[in-house]
Design an enzyme around this catalytic site. Sequence first.
Site, PDB file in Angstrom:
ATOM      1  N   TYR A   1       0.849  -1.186   0.000  1.00 54.94           N
ATOM      2  CA  TYR A   1       0.000   0.000   0.000  1.00 54.94           C
ATOM      3  C   TYR A   1       0.882   1.231   0.000  1.00 54.94           C
ATOM      4  O   TYR A   1       1.849   1.312   0.766  1.00 54.94           O
ATOM      5  CB  TYR A   1      -0.896   0.023   1.250  1.00 54.94           C
ATOM      6  CG  TYR A   1      -1.795   1.240   1.346  1.00 54.94           C
ATOM      7  CD1 TYR A   1      -2.838   1.432   0.437  1.00 54.94           C
ATOM      8  CD2 TYR A   1      -1.608   2.201   2.342  1.00 54.94           C
ATOM      9  CE1 TYR A   1      -3.666   2.539   0.514  1.00 54.94           C
ATOM     10  CE2 TYR A   1      -2.449   3.319   2.434  1.00 54.94           C
ATOM     11  CZ  TYR A   1      -3.466   3.486   1.528  1.00 54.94           C
ATOM     12  OH  TYR A   1      -4.293   4.581   1.609  1.00 54.94           O
TER      13      TYR A   1
ATOM     14  N   ASP B   1       9.100   2.843  -0.184  1.00 56.94           N
ATOM     15  CA  ASP B   1       8.073   3.462   0.637  1.00 56.94           C
ATOM     16  C   ASP B   1       8.366   3.108   2.096  1.00 56.94           C
ATOM     17  O   ASP B   1       8.091   2.003   2.540  1.00 56.94           O
ATOM     18  CB  ASP B   1       6.700   2.953   0.201  1.00 56.94           C
ATOM     19  CG  ASP B   1       5.566   3.581   1.011  1.00 56.94           C
ATOM     20  OD1 ASP B   1       5.852   4.150   2.080  1.00 56.94           O
ATOM     21  OD2 ASP B   1       4.419   3.468   0.566  1.00 56.94           O
TER      22      ASP B   1
ATOM     23  N   LYS C   1       4.074   9.082   8.658  1.00 52.55           N
ATOM     24  CA  LYS C   1       3.818   8.527   9.996  1.00 52.55           C
ATOM     25  C   LYS C   1       4.767   9.056  11.081  1.00 52.55           C
ATOM     26  O   LYS C   1       4.514  10.140  11.585  1.00 52.55           O
ATOM     27  CB  LYS C   1       3.732   7.012   9.903  1.00 52.55           C
ATOM     28  CG  LYS C   1       2.535   6.652   8.991  1.00 52.55           C
ATOM     29  CD  LYS C   1       2.047   5.244   8.941  1.00 52.55           C
ATOM     30  CE  LYS C   1       0.728   5.208   8.175  1.00 52.55           C
ATOM     31  NZ  LYS C   1       0.629   4.248   7.092  1.00 52.55           N
TER      32      LYS C   1
HETATM   33  C1  LIG Z   1       0.096   4.740   5.658  1.00 55.84           C
HETATM   34  C2  LIG Z   1       0.868   4.448   4.450  1.00 55.84           C
HETATM   35  C3  LIG Z   1       0.860   5.298   3.326  1.00 55.84           C
HETATM   36  C4  LIG Z   1      -0.074   6.461   3.198  1.00 55.84           C
HETATM   37  O1  LIG Z   1       0.155   7.469   4.125  1.00 55.84           O
HETATM   38  P1  LIG Z   1      -1.058   8.471   4.483  1.00 55.84           P
HETATM   39  O2  LIG Z   1      -0.417   9.466   5.386  1.00 55.84           O
HETATM   40  O3  LIG Z   1      -2.109   7.627   5.135  1.00 55.84           O
HETATM   41  O4  LIG Z   1      -1.515   9.066   3.206  1.00 55.84           O
HETATM   42  C5  LIG Z   1       1.738   5.041   2.298  1.00 55.84           C
HETATM   43  N1  LIG Z   1       2.562   3.992   2.352  1.00 55.84           N
HETATM   44  C6  LIG Z   1       2.589   3.150   3.400  1.00 55.84           C
HETATM   45  C7  LIG Z   1       3.553   2.000   3.408  1.00 55.84           C
HETATM   46  C8  LIG Z   1       1.719   3.327   4.462  1.00 55.84           C
HETATM   47  O5  LIG Z   1       1.699   2.448   5.467  1.00 55.84           O
END
Ligand SMILES: *Cc1c(COP(=O)(O)O)cnc(C)c1O
Length: 434
Positions: A147, A248, A276
Amino acid sequence: MSSPTDTRSRDLQGRAAQLIPGGVNSPVRAMRAIGRDPLWIRAGDGAELVDVDGNRYVDYVCSWGPLIHGHAHPRIVDAVCEAARSGMSFGAPTEGELLLAQEIAARMQSVEMVRSTSSGTEASMTAIRLARAATGRRAIIKFAGAYHGHLDSLLAEAGSGVATAAAGRSVPASPGVTEGAAEDTIVSPWNDSRALEEAAEWAAERGGLAAIIAEPLPANMGLVPPQDGFLQEVREVAARCGALLILDEVISGFRVARGGAQQLLGVSADLTIMGKVIGGGLPAGAVGGPAELMGMLAPEGEVYHAGTLSGNPLAVAAGLASLSMLDEDAYMRLAATTEKLANLLAAAAGDRPVQVVSCPGLLTVFFSERPVRSFADAKACDLDAYGRWCRGLLSRGVYPPPSQFEAWFPSLAHQQEQLERTASAAEESFRELE
Ligand SMILES: *Cc1c(COP(=O)(O)O)cnc(C)c1O
């Protein structure tokens, strides 16, 4: 076992469902995957949550990752309050943004320059746009079960007949995503070298691969670490194709090690997506990389990215306070806490068909007889049993991620006593399944 009351939560959910789709502002919060309604939260302190009915829980969601120091850490609260008193937002640069960029670049070896955003999703969008501009190509390879936020181009899934090995055109994973947006994204199974090679070839034949995007420690299908050598191979395939590797690290960055998964696993990205932890609980994200690439962003270059609240002073203050407490000792403590929790949960599971997978700061309890190496394996878990187990945990004062496909987020606030309480609740809830 007597269930705690949830009268007030149910009342709020009933009212919210009339005003907010599903009553929630992000779907997983609805707890539908574990077959119940959400608990509405009143407050959190340290590693614990209190819901609106006054029930207390040891929290393993911790806002899905940002709260590495637990809830309402006094130093972060003070930093935010102090920043707020000087003004909430200016739409002009502030010193904190520079300090945050400096702190990120000092930790992440592959990052020389940083651009702040308000979310991980925006950081993903910007990284993809930048990769396409830098390479002059369109195709992106992403991994099934990973994701990267809710941007159209990555809300793609493998079309029928391509889910196993051979790569091919992807289809939208959500209504409202156009085929055009999804078709430049190739979805390849995680931990499958052959499929990755095929996906790269397929892209090369059709105008070229702009980037491979990966969570180095995928944690959005539950935690499914790369098999030995797989991430290195991802790195090599990207380099060989002249494509960028976008890692990511929205979850793994600043959680699994000081320099993120790139440090822990010894792999280096061309562009890194962050979020995060760097917001300390306030909305924040960032994209980082070498000056040569980052300099393509406006106004230095022509690749557009902007944000009214990008680098917001409160978010930056929270992020800086959070990072300032993350030294080597903190990472050792978090790794030790995670390992203890993983061992306790594995012991509680005994010889049941359960796999406890962990890395420093992250953990998943898979209801599976076999090791989980891919999204297909994760989807084959006993989702119903996971849901019942989670409902058992909630009734015993433990708040797990309410989906088999999400990781547990232990924090630096979790104490031995709370881990032990978690283990007893886990064991009783396992027994209840029989
Ligand atoms: C949470 C998450 C996102 C998206 O971040 P948001 O601040 O919710 O838009 C992207 N990549 C990873 C791996 C995530 O866990």
